[in-house]
Every structure is written in structure tokens, then in C-alpha cells.
Design an enzyme around this catalytic site. Structure first.
Site, PDB file in Angstrom:
ATOM      1  N   HIS A  68      12.942 -20.599   0.178  1.00 51.61           N
ATOM      2  CA  HIS A  68      11.678 -19.856   0.377  1.00 51.61           C
ATOM      3  C   HIS A  68      10.729 -20.141  -0.785  1.00 51.61           C
ATOM      4  CE1 HIS A  68       9.016 -16.313   1.051  1.00 51.61           C
ATOM      5  NE2 HIS A  68       9.358 -16.518   2.295  1.00 51.61           N
ATOM      6  N   PHE A  69      10.147 -21.100  -0.982  1.00 54.38           N
ATOM      7  CA  PHE A  69       9.972 -22.337  -0.241  1.00 54.38           C
ATOM      8  C   PHE A  69      10.453 -23.462  -1.137  1.00 54.38           C
ATOM      9  CE2 PHE A  69       6.795 -19.340   1.246  1.00 54.38           C
ATOM     10  CZ  PHE A  69       6.934 -19.434   2.616  1.00 54.38           C
TER      11      PHE A  69
END
Length: 125
Positions: A68-69
Site C-alpha cells: 500500500h503502495f
């Protein structure tokens, strides 16, 4: 849009001397391990208009960072909300001392995130 004023002057908070941290939070919170998102309590004012201030130190090894991410990890908003819910639970336990009862998060309307939280920062709650 008008700038929202904080309830607390964060420059006056002492992250080195929390009121409660680590194992002391076990008496207030049922969450353990990766699901504990409050690292310490900095201020608790009980009463009808009371409030609590806590913090979460965001580490680059947390379970969400890889996905994420990738390459630009950002703390998911749902974890920020969970951290706030846990802080509310700490306040509730200190205010009412509800032996044998558990508080669970039920929902939130109208949340807005005004910035990002990245690893190696401290999120003030």
C-alpha cells in the site's frame, strides 16, 4: 476552505514521556500485535468534554507497507481510523472503567483525510 484548528498544541507534547505506553496499554486495549495501533497516551482529560491525545509511530516494517503502495507506502486511512477508535477505547476505559465490557468500532460518517502518513513518522491522534 477554512483551516481547521487543532485541539492541542502538538509542539507541547512530550513523546519521550507518555502517560502510558507498551504493556501499560494492555489493561486498556484488547488489540495485540499488528492490530495495536496506539503506541502511547500523551494526555487524558476526563469529564463531559474530556479528550485523549495519543500517538502511533509508523514503521517501515508494518504489514501494509509492501502493498500500500509499492515504492511509496502510505498508511491506509482505515488504519488511521482504527487508531482513533483505539484511542477512544482508552478514553472510555479511563472515564467509565467498564469492567468486563468491550467497545467495538461501529462506523464513521464524513471522514476526510487531509494529508498522507508515511513510514518513519509519528501520527498524533
Amino acid at each position: 476552505m477554512a483551516r481547521v484548528q487543532p485541539f492541542v498544541d502538538v509542539s507541547k507534547l512530550d513523546l519521550e514521556s507518555p502517560l502510558e505506553a507498551g504493556a501499560e496499554l494492555d489493561a486498556l486495549l484488547p488489540q495485540r500485535g499488528d492490530m495495536r495501533h496506539v503506541d502511547g497516551l500523551l494526555s487524558v482529560e476526563l469529564g463531559d468534554e474530556g479528550m485523549a491525545v495519543g500517538y502511533k509511530t509508523v514503521h517501515s516494517e508494518e504489514f501494509w507497507c509492501a502493498g500500500h503502495f509499492p515504492g511509496w507506502p502510505v498508511l491506509p486511512g482505515v488504519i488511521m481510523i482504527e487508531a482513533l477508535a483505539q484511542l477512544c477505547c482508552c478514553f472510555w476505559r479511563k472515564q467509565f472503567n467498564p469492567e468486563g465490557r468491550m467497545m467495538m468500532f461501529g462506523g464513521l460518517d464524513g471522514a476526510k483525510f487531509r494529508g498522507t502518513v508515511r513510514p518513519d513518522t509519528t501520527l498524533i491522534l
